[in-house]
Design a protein around this motif. Structure first.
Motif, short mmCIF file in Angstrom:
data_model
loop_
_atom_site.label_atom_id
_atom_site.label_comp_id
_atom_site.label_asym_id
_atom_site.label_seq_id
_atom_site.Cartn_x
_atom_site.Cartn_y
_atom_site.Cartn_z
N ARG A 99 5.67 2.82 -4.45
CA ARG A 99 5.16 3.12 -5.79
C ARG A 99 6.33 3.77 -6.53
O ARG A 99 6.92 4.74 -6.05
CB ARG A 99 3.99 4.09 -5.68
N ARG B 186 1.45 5.39 5.74
CA ARG B 186 2.29 6.46 6.30
C ARG B 186 2.71 6.13 7.71
O ARG B 186 1.96 5.52 8.47
CB ARG B 186 1.52 7.80 6.33
N GLU C 162 7.99 6.23 -2.15
CA GLU C 162 7.51 6.54 -3.50
C GLU C 162 8.66 7.22 -4.25
O GLU C 162 9.35 8.06 -3.67
CB GLU C 162 6.31 7.48 -3.45
N ASP D 50 0.85 -1.19 0.00
CA ASP D 50 0.00 0.00 0.00
C ASP D 50 0.89 1.24 0.00
O ASP D 50 1.38 1.67 1.04
CB ASP D 50 -0.89 0.01 1.24
N ASP E 265 0.32 4.19 -0.08
CA ASP E 265 -0.16 5.35 0.64
C ASP E 265 -0.08 5.18 2.15
O ASP E 265 -0.51 6.06 2.90
CB ASP E 265 -1.61 5.65 0.22
N SER F 143 6.77 3.40 3.88
CA SER F 143 6.50 3.40 2.45
C SER F 143 7.55 4.26 1.74
O SER F 143 8.15 5.15 2.34
CB SER F 143 5.10 3.94 2.14
#
Lengths: 169, 275, 814
Positions: free
Chosen positions: C357, C190, C322, C186, C188, C320
């Motif tokens: 991501r 945090r 990105e 996931d 997103d 996470s």
């Protein structure tokens, strides 16, 4: 001989040559392309890498080590040049500096090696016990892209050590 | 031995050199070759022959005459790394590489006249004069003003630079330069200083199209030396006096900044030496 | 000097500390004195120190002509007219060739075959070859170039990679070499803190010290031969075949002496031109580039920008990541479609990242073409992810070593791109290893500014930084990684023949060590690599010890088995009881005979092939993009003159995951050499391109580190054998460079407190404080959405049109 050529004598590694070259040719071009002396290497041809370093007596004071690419060849008329072929013994015997470069891993691709050996040999002639700082000061005209210089410094230190030990009573 | 050389001369005296030059109007004078050879190969410089000064023994060597160092124009930079002038010594020691210094000459450094050449700030700060010799005789001109633009000088076509005269500094002299690596670099900027009887004189390399000095800078530096002004004052004076180039090596803003920093440091060193 | 105080033993693994220079001090690992594990000297070393080793630039042949190249002065232009009449009429000129004279397929390339051998009506970068000539000497060849009349109609040059995706295509194949996008978990999710920044990496030149050179000549079979300094003989052979229209068996390549490579000799430069000229003239033709041409002709490291956003929990664990990458591939593809996935997939660094991501583009512009350089896309990633780790640590008040330990990948973890780390993954061990190495003692020997003596009178601040990296080893994404070796043994003399290009790295030594160890050979000859033996793949990707070394090992084993089988039959023994050690054949442990005397006059031969297990493109269900990985941790100590922005690197300590130490001296040479190249990118090396033109194509203004710039290097290793590899060896050449870029930057940041988001760090970045700091956001923790699938989701189907790595490395499938 064409009008833009120059003819002169030059002694290279003890052998006398009669050279005919264009007036603007560098000593490096004459050595490599006219005389087939391939020990000095072409790395940059503008005095930055030191791969073409030779020891020369050009009638302008004491013999010294220089970049052959920067010397107009004809200014060496009547002079003599000692390339890497003049370092070491006659039967392929290695000098202490050459031996140390091999033993310490100072050689990878090796295109800079003749220049480094030439400059390091000159350094040890004048300063048999150089500090690391002195080694660096003497060799920063020679570039190496492979080794990161660590093994080269180690080799010069090792050669100096060997030389001192051999000269010790 | 030179066997034949229609467009190449290897004279052994200044007189022969002048004659050779007169005989070959399109030839260029070459001393060590460290500037000329890359120029011919890489920068499309054109010439129709060489007059080499390598064998002109009279152009090599340094003597002291009447409080001045008289340095033959053909003296290799390597020989200047032990000069009695600490400023000249410092400038010579950081020029090019050890392999270049054996060939590069003081005369070549001066006549090539690029604003970043190592020796020029020292000559400017030290009040050097130049001996220019032609068939009709020798004239002596101040180095200040000799360089008129990058690569251009007041040397006449029939003249040779034969010697550089530099007053032996009686006080402090030094030189420092900034580059992007720690050896073998062209000066991004450079600064030379002399300090005699409390009077500071500074000169800058690569701070404008020619080697550059300014009375206002010297005044501010002399004041800082005597603790009558601040480092900020001196930096401001430097920033106002210089007009550094903007290129891919550095921005003009960085050069201006670095010139100020280096200048203050050299004055600080002079203070330290005087203490 | 180096590593004198290195600790013995890392994480309980077999320790090896440098230096172990010189065969007289070989480590006692139970191997023969001259075998695996000892500092055997280079077999080509004596010739190199005597200046007698023959490099490509030293090649000459009776009656040879000199080839030279006319290059475009424009970054983008239409060629409206070429008139060769005057050039062809010059006395001494034997051939003048343009695109019209290429008999075969005009286009070549390592992946996409989008690059004309000679410009085809359009030039797309400044320096693109337009015509080639062959003449009796160099001066005549240059005159011929000047006599070629070319009219150009300049076109708008696309020089900003940011604009490439939307700009008019500057090539029929479009402006995007490859777009990759995928996510895992996931993205997103945090933690408590999120940091983001954009990082920029300049264009680095391999700057090998011997410019490109080669000598081609026509052969009696109607083909062509070429002696050339290259990294990949068979790739050159294939591309020469395309352009000349000759079948591979009529294109004969041999390796000439190579003066460094570092990726810059992977693409063809003069190879095809020299062969075309030789075929056109019927004479030997030598081509040798000047330094300036070398800059124009070969591939540089991709410059690029990388945006990264990391979110972490209060303990510093990454929640996470990105990332977005844009690499400027320049005018032609080269390896741009491959490099981009390295950068994008390794943005995670050597850390466990479950949610992420990632997206990236390598794009076409009218800038110089970029391709392989040591590190192959990963130094860019490492520079960015390590800056992010430090930013997280700083935000959370954590020690930079601690945050890396907490996130360190472990064996069994799964990468963001789906691959399981199923081999030793000693990230924690390399971090702990480097942290234990001694800091420099005593006053600094060298001030920032060096010989310019600018630091005296100013203030110097010391900084210490850490960095850790992951580098994929060997070819990836379905590009077959293989090699073949032919070995023979006669009277104790072994001959080893492969197509592996020795470029300075020391494969010749490794091959000799293997033959001595396995065969007990008393002398070993490693013969000149050529195309008479099957491809060894490229000398790149840290892969040749793994690929060609393993092929040699297998061939040696086969030869050994033949010898022992013969002996067993002769002596009525069981071959299984025979062993070879130190040149002696033993039966059940008792000496039977020396290898040299075992079978007088008889030659035993074997040819063996090695191929790594298959890999697959990003997003494939097999989830195996890479053959393997190497890990490296470094600590840098720098002194910075902050006011002037000048840096001296005092010491770099390195601990690297090396599998096993094959040759201590050569290993140290790879570590030290790689570190100094990485340091060069961090501090000084940048090909400056303005309006599509390289402004510093020489060694005066393109700065590589000098001996004064080189730091003290302390090196130690983690030796956890790589499964499936003889002796557990693995590639070591690239990780030192990859880690050195971020580590030097980290140390300079530590000394200055500045963000420094770009390399090379220019003095003015420090002195004038240029560069934006990371944005730090305190966030409301949001755990990963459990409904999201844990695996990789590729936003686009795996690209079926990646091309092939020039030859056998075709992706699997139809």
């Amino acid at each position: 001989m064409t009008p833009d050529e120059v003819a002169f004598e030059l002694t290279v590694d003890g052998v006398r040559h009669e050279v005919t070259a264009r007036w603007s040719e560098s000593l490096l071009t004459v050595l490599r392309d006219r005389l087939g002396v391939r020990g000095p290497k072409t790395g940059c041809a503008h005095g930055r890498c030191g791969a073409c370093a030779v020891r020369a007596d050009l009638g302008d004071g004491a013999p010294h080590v220089l970049c052959a690419c920067l010397v107009p060849a004809a200014t060496a008329a009547g002079g003599s040049v000692a390339t890497i072929a003049s370092i070491g013994g006659p039967d392929g015997e290695l000098s202490d500096v050459q031996e140390a470069f091999l033993a310490e891993g100072a050689v990878q691709c090796g295109i800079c090696t003749a220049g480094f050996v030439t400059a390091a040999t000159e350094l040890l002639e004048t300063n048999p016990d150089p500090t690391r700082t002195e080694i660096e000061a003497a060799l920063y005209g020679n570039l190496c892209r492979c080794t990161g210089y660590g093994r080269i410094v180690a080799a010069v230190e090792a050669a100096a050590r060997t030389r001192r030990q051999q000269e010790a009573p | 031995m030179l066997l034949a050389a229609p467009c190449f001369a290897l004279p052994e005296t200044v007189g022969e050199a002048l004659t050779a030059l007169a005989d070959r109007p399109d030839a260029i004078v070459v001393a060590g070759g460290t500037e000329v050879m890359p120029d011919l190969l890489w920068r499309n410089r054109r010439a129709a022959g060489f007059v080499s000064l390598r064998r002109v023994g009279a152009l090599r060597g340094t003597t002291t005459v009447g409080g001045e160092l008289v340095i033959g124009a053909g003296t290799p930079v390597a020989a200047l790394t032990g000069a009695p002038d600490a400023g000249l010594r410092a400038a010579a020691s950081s020029l090019g590489t050890p392999l270049v210094r054996t060939e590069a000459t003081i005369g070549g450094n001066v006549v090539s006249a690029l604003p970043y050449r190592n020796l020029l700030p020292t000559l400017l700060a030290g009040g050097a004069t130049l001996e220019l010799t032609s068939a009709t005789g020798t004239r002596v001109v101040p180095f200040d003003g000799f360089v008129t633009a990058p690569g251009r000088t007041r040397l006449a076509e029939d003249e040779l630079l034969t010697a550089v005269r530099l007053p032996v500094p009686t006080g402090f002299a030094d030189y420092a330069k900034v580059g992007r690596r720690n050896a073998q670099f062209v000066a991004t900027v450079s600064v030379a200083i002399t300090c005699r009887d409390g009077a500071v004189r500074l000169a800058f390399g690569n701070a404008g199209p020619t080697p550059l000095r300014a009375d206002a800078v010297d005044t501010a530096a002399t004041a800082l030396f005597a603790h009558r002004a601040t480092a900020e004052d001196l930096r401001a004076a430097v920033a106002a006096a210089v007009d550094p180039p903007e290129d891919t090596i550095a921005s003009a803003a960085y050069r201006r900044h670095a010139l100020g920093v280096l200048t203050v440091r050299l004055v600080t060193r002079a203070q330290g030496a005087a203490a | 000097m180096n590593g004198g105080g290195a600790p013995s033993g890392i994480g309980g693994r077999t320790p090896s500390s440098s230096p172990l220079a010189g065969s007289g001090r070989a480590s006692g690992r139970g191997q023969a004195h001259s075998g695996i594990g000892s500092s055997v000297r280079r077999p080509d070393g004596p010739a190199k120190v005597r200046g007698e080793f023959s490099y490509a630039g030293d090649l000459a042949a009776e009656g040879m002509l000199i080839g030279d190249t006319l290059r475009s002065p424009h970054p983008h232009a239409r060629i409206t007219r070429i008139d060769l009449t005057a050039a062809r009429a010059l006395p001494g000129v034997h051939a003048v060739l343009t695109a019209d004279d290429v008999p075969g397929d005009l286009h070549v390339g390592l992946t996409l075959r989008d690059e004309p051998v000679l410009a085809d009506r359009v030039v797309r970068y400044a320096g693109e070859p337009v015509a080639v000539v062959a003449a009796v000497d160099a001066a005549t060849a240059r005159r011929a170039l000047r006599a070629i009349e070319v009219d150009y109609e300049p076109l708008p040059a696309l020089t900003d990679p940011e604009l490439a995706r939307d700009a008019d295509p500057v090539h029929p194949d479009g402006n995007v070499y490859r777009h990759v996008a995928y996510s895992c978990g996931d993205p997103d999710a945090r933690g408590v803190v999120t940091v983001e920044n954009t990082y920029r990496i300049g264009m680095q030149d391999p700057a090998f010290l011997a410019p490109e050179a080669g000598l081609a000549w026509p052969t009696p079979d109607g083909g062509v031969a070429l002696d050339v300094a290259t990294q990949w003989l068979h790739s050159d052979q294939r591309q020469i075949g395309w352009a000349t229209g000759l079948p591979p068996e009529k294109v004969h390549l041999r390796l000439a002496g190579v003066g460094g490579a570092f990726g810059g000799r992977e693409d063809v430069t003069l190879q095809v031109h020299a062969c075309l000229l030789a075929l056109a003239t019927g004479r030997p033709v030598k081509v040798e580039y000047t330094r300036e041409e070398s800059f124009l002709a070969h591939r540089q490291r991709h410059p690029g920008s990388i945006w990264l956003r990391h979110s972490a929990d209060a303990d510093g664990r990454i929640v996470s990541v990105e990332g977005r990458v844009l690499l400027d591939g320049g005018a032609y593809a080269s390896t741009s479609p491959v490099v981009i996935t390295n950068t994008v997939t390794l943005l995670q660094g050597p850390y466990r990242v479950d949610n992420g991501r990632f997206e990236g583009w390598s794009v076409r512009t009218n800038n110089p073409s970029c391709g392989a350089m040591r590190g192959f896309g990963v130094p860019q990633a490492a520079f960015a992810h390590e800056a992010q780790l430090d930013a997280l640590a700083s935000a959370l008040g954590l020690d930079p070593v601690e945050i890396r330990l907490r996130n360190a990948l472990q064996r069994g973890d799964v990468a963001t791109f789906g691959q399981r780390f199923d081999a030793p993954t000693p990230v924690r061990e390399v971090i702990e290893g480097v942290a234990r190495l001694p800091l420099p003692e005593g006053p600094a020997r060298k001030a920032p500014g060096g010989v310019g003596r600018s630091a005296e009178g100013g203030t110097v601040r010391r900084g210490i930084g850490y960095a850790v990296s992951i580098k994929n080893l060997a070819f990836s994404e379905g590009h077959v990684d293989e090699s073949t070796a032919e070995v023979s043994l006669c009277d104790g003399h072994a001959t080893v023949h492969t197509a592996c290009a020795e470029v300075g790295q020391g494969f010749v030594t490794v091959a000799e060590q293997v033959a001595r160890t396995v065969l007990g050979a008393s002398t070993v000859e490693v013969t000149q690599p050529d195309t008479l033996v099957a491809s060894a793949g490229s000398t790149s990707a840290s892969r040749q010890t793994m690929a060609s070394g393993t092929a040699v090992h297998r061939a040696c084993l086969a030869v050994r088995d033949r010898l022992l089988g013969r002996l067993a039959r002769a002596h009525g023994l069981d071959a299984a009881e025979l062993t070879i050690a130190d040149g002696v054949v033993c039966a059940a442990g008792k000496p039977l005979t020396s290898v040299a005397a075992a079978a007088p006059g008889q030659t035993f031969r074997a040819t063996e092939h090695f191929q790594h297990p298959d890999t697959f493109p990003l997003g494939s269900p097999e989830a195996r993009m890479y053959v393997g990985f190497g890990f490296s941790a470094q600590r840098a100590v720098v002194d910075v003159d902050v006011e002037l922005g000048l840096v001296t690197v005092v010491q770099i300590a390195s601990c690297q995951d090396v599998g096993t130490v094959v040759n201590p001296t050569q290993l140290l040479g790879q570590i030290e050499g790689g570190i100094v190249q990485g340091m060069g990118l961090a501090l000084m090396e940048e090909v400056v391109v303005i309006d599509g033109r390289i402004t510093n194509p020489d060694l005066q203004d393109y700065l590589i580190p000098t001996i004064v710039d080189a730091p003290e290097i302390v090196s130690t290793y983690v030796t956890d054998p790589e499964p499936g590899m003889p002796h557990g060896w693995k590639g070591v050449g690239e990780p030192p460079l990859v880690t050195a870029v971020p580590v030097v930057a980290a140390a300079v940041r530590a000394a200055t407190g500045l963000p420094l988001p770009a390399v090379p760090i220019r003095p003015e970045h420090i002195a004038l404080g240029i560069g934006a700091p990371p944005t730090v956001t305190w966030t409301t923790p949001r755990p990963p959405d459990p409904s999201r699938p844990p695996g990789v989701v590729v936003d686009e189907e795996p690209d079926a049109a990646l091309g092939t790595m020039a030859e056998e490395g075709a992706p699997p499938g139809p």
